[in-house]
Write an enzyme that holds these catalytic residues in place. Structure first.
Site, PDB file in Angstrom:
ATOM      1  N   ASN A 205       0.853  -1.186   0.000  1.00 17.30           N
ATOM      2  CA  ASN A 205       0.000   0.000   0.000  1.00 17.30           C
ATOM      3  C   ASN A 205       0.892   1.241   0.000  1.00 17.30           C
ATOM      4  O   ASN A 205       2.124   1.131  -0.009  1.00 17.30           O
ATOM      5  CB  ASN A 205      -0.978  -0.014   1.181  1.00 17.30           C
ATOM      6  CG  ASN A 205      -0.274  -0.055   2.531  1.00 17.30           C
ATOM      7  OD1 ASN A 205       0.831   0.473   2.695  1.00 17.30           O
ATOM      8  ND2 ASN A 205      -0.910  -0.682   3.517  1.00 17.30           N
ATOM      9  N   SER A 206       0.294   2.415   0.022  1.00 17.48           N
ATOM     10  CA  SER A 206       1.081   3.655  -0.095  1.00 17.48           C
ATOM     11  C   SER A 206       2.114   3.788   1.012  1.00 17.48           C
ATOM     12  O   SER A 206       3.266   4.171   0.765  1.00 17.48           O
ATOM     13  CB  SER A 206       0.144   4.870  -0.080  1.00 17.48           C
ATOM     14  OG  SER A 206      -0.663   4.884  -1.227  1.00 17.48           O
ATOM     15  N   LYS A 207       1.715   3.487   2.249  1.00 19.56           N
ATOM     16  CA  LYS A 207       2.642   3.619   3.375  1.00 19.56           C
ATOM     17  C   LYS A 207       3.794   2.628   3.250  1.00 19.56           C
ATOM     18  O   LYS A 207       4.967   2.976   3.457  1.00 19.56           O
ATOM     19  CB  LYS A 207       1.915   3.414   4.696  1.00 19.56           C
ATOM     20  CG  LYS A 207       2.826   3.554   5.923  1.00 19.56           C
ATOM     21  CD  LYS A 207       2.079   3.299   7.209  1.00 19.56           C
ATOM     22  CE  LYS A 207       3.004   3.496   8.414  1.00 19.56           C
ATOM     23  NZ  LYS A 207       4.221   2.657   8.357  1.00 19.56           N
ATOM     24  N   GLU A 208       3.461   1.373   2.919  1.00 17.62           N
ATOM     25  CA  GLU A 208       4.504   0.352   2.776  1.00 17.62           C
ATOM     26  C   GLU A 208       5.461   0.703   1.639  1.00 17.62           C
ATOM     27  O   GLU A 208       6.668   0.473   1.743  1.00 17.62           O
ATOM     28  CB  GLU A 208       3.848  -1.011   2.540  1.00 17.62           C
ATOM     29  CG  GLU A 208       3.091  -1.534   3.762  1.00 17.62           C
ATOM     30  CD  GLU A 208       2.063  -2.600   3.425  1.00 17.62           C
ATOM     31  OE1 GLU A 208       1.551  -3.238   4.365  1.00 17.62           O
ATOM     32  OE2 GLU A 208       1.749  -2.785   2.226  1.00 17.62           O
ATOM     33  N   ASP A 275      -6.929  -7.344   1.927  1.00 18.62           N
ATOM     34  CA  ASP A 275      -7.023  -8.802   1.792  1.00 18.62           C
ATOM     35  C   ASP A 275      -7.889  -9.169   0.591  1.00 18.62           C
ATOM     36  O   ASP A 275      -7.572 -10.093  -0.172  1.00 18.62           O
ATOM     37  CB  ASP A 275      -7.639  -9.421   3.055  1.00 18.62           C
ATOM     38  CG  ASP A 275      -6.841  -9.140   4.307  1.00 18.62           C
ATOM     39  OD1 ASP A 275      -5.624  -8.942   4.194  1.00 18.62           O
ATOM     40  OD2 ASP A 275      -7.438  -9.134   5.399  1.00 18.62           O
TER      41      ASP A 275
END
Length: 488
Positions: A205-208, A275
């Site tokens: 995701n964006s943060k990861e 998920d």
């Protein structure tokens, strides 16, 4: 445009090997009613609670909800939460759970306190062991996973950094899958993408993505450049960045960047939406979808998931309704395929507080008398279910030569009517068992019956329901129509 019917027809033939961190998700719904007299802390007046399989277990359930088979390998402690997860997964028809026990580990459990009215999360309490699996448990996981690789069409690693996907486990799975020519999707948690080296697709995701690159990607060009830098480290074929309301962007090793905008929906709860995305990607790619078709299918699934509360799964029927325009949805969407399909409709309608009506018949040759009863029945409820006698049932009741039309044809004609929301075929001579399963708020029959003659009226009135008799339209009956046609 996705050929969704062609793609989804292949879902049931696929097997996904899913490995990852299993957890128990609990949701406590209520409202803050006052401040505690014991301390300056809010008091939540609890209204209801629910428990779901979470983490990688939710990925497995989403795979199964799409009709694919899932072999799921995970880790659970020898505690109450672990026992509840084992019991729930053992009852999933399309999931084969291979859970390794670790007595030294607490099963991950997350309890979320949520506003019933606003759907906002107020507090979360976690029970978890963050330490990586021990060497002995690592080996047990690897021993469970490797024999399953030949059975899988695709492999999915769902990393929540709760101890299952150690570097050794990851390497064993990816290297083993590559030797067999199997594709591997990784939903990563570690900022070191090098540990996922050799995977087919990474889905941060964006943060990861920002954590892994160490820099922001404010536009498509900078995102693509940063993604390709990561791909060189991870030696993967493609990288997909999920960006919540901004959609998702896939950067392939070769070819153009693909961006799929998010669907415009009212977001109720984002728990588990990631998920749903990776599960849908895995099943779609296994079924033969190209990158763009898989992304668009996953985006549609995410839109369904975030509109639900709690850790949600997305069924194939829900996905189909979201992808295909209303005009192209066939009447078959309104025909219950199984008892489970019927139950899903009932659960969804009851959650919305809808008034459910029921009527039944053979409906061999649909005529104006039928239409009057069906229209009147629909006016008395929010959703109308029509119980339809099967071919064998009609033959027993009406004799040789009947039905004129088979049950499938009769069901499709009924389902095409605006007044009908669902058709359920039953095998018995009467719909008593079906009425017991549905428990309608309203039971409707034509006025050629007396109240005492209406099958199921005792069941409905005992629960506070209503029985309605609608005046029949004189001069119309299927039997008379058949006789007149035979003499013509």
């Amino acid at each position: 445009m996705i050929d969704f019917d062609g793609l989804s027809n292949a879902f049931s033939g696929q097997t996904v090997l899913c490995v990852g961190d299993l957890m128990l998700d609990e949701f406590v719904y209520g409202e803050i009613s006052r401040i505690s007299p014991e301390a300056p802390a809010p008091v939540i007046a609890v209204q209801r609670s629910e428990t779901n399989v979470g983490g990688a277990g939710n990925v497995a359930r989403n795979i199964a909800a799409l009709g694919a088979r899932c072999i799921f390998v995970g880790l659970a402690g020898e505690d109450d939460a672990g026992a509840r997860l084992r019991d729930t997964l053992s009852r999933e028809r399309l999931i084969e759970p291979l859970l390794i026990s670790d007595p030294a580990r607490s099963t991950t459990r997350k309890v979320r306190f949520v506003s019933e009215h606003f759907s906002t999360h107020m507090l979360r309490a976690d029970w978890e062991t963050l330490a990586p699996a021990s060497g002995e448990v690592e080996q047990a996981l690897i021993d469970a996973i490797l024999p399953q690789l030949p059975c899988a069409d695709i492999v999915l690693l769902s990393d929540y950094a709760k101890g299952v996907l150690t570097t050794r486990v990851i390497r064993s799975v990816i290297d083993g899958a590559r030797r067999l020519g199997k594709r591997v999707i990784v939903d990563p948690k570690s900022a070191d993408f090098g540990i996922y080296r050799g995977a087919t697709l990474l889905t941060p995701n964006s943060k990861e993505f920002t954590d892994a690159t160490g820099r922001r990607a404010d536009d498509q060009a900078s995102l693509a450049k940063a993604a390709r830098d990561l791909m060189r480290i991870a030696e993967c074929e493609a990288l997909l960045v999920t960006q919540s309301e901004r959609g998702m962007t896939l950067v392939p090793g070769e070819g153009e960047v693909i961006h799929v905008p998010a669907h415009t929906v009212k977001v109720r709860d984002v728990t588990g939406a990631g998920d749903t995305v990776v599960a849908t990607l895995a099943v779609s790619l296994a079924a033969g979808a190209d990158w763009e078709a898989a992304l668009r299918t996953a985006s549609a699934a995410a839109a369904v998931a975030v509109a639900k509360s709690g850790t949600a799964i997305v069924t194939l029927a829900e996905l189909r309704r979201n992808i295909l325009p209303p005009a192209s949805l066939a009447a078959e969407e309104k025909i219950a395929r199984s008892a489970g399909d019927l139950d899903q409709h009932l659960t969804a309608w009851r959650e919305q507080g809808l008034r459910i009506g029921f009527t039944n018949g053979c409906f061999d040759i649909l005529h104006p008398g039928h239409v009057k009863v069906l229209t009147g029945a629909r006016a008395a409820c929010d959703r109308l279910i029509v119980g339809l006698n099967s071919d064998a049932s009609v033959k027993r009741l009406k004799g040789e030569g009947r039905p004129i039309q088979n049950e499938r044809a009769r069901a499709e004609v009924l389902a095409a009517l605006e007044a009908v929301d669902l058709v359920a075929i039953f095998e018995e001579d009467t719909p008593l068992n079906l009425i017991g399963r549905i428990q309608p708020n309203v039971l409707v029959k034509g006025g050629d019956y007396s109240l005492e003659q209406v099958v199921g009226q005792e069941l409905v009135t005992a629960r506070g329901g209503e029985v309605i008799l609608i005046d029949i339209l004189q001069g119309f009956s299927t039997t008379s129509l058949v006789k007149r046609a035979g003499g013509a």
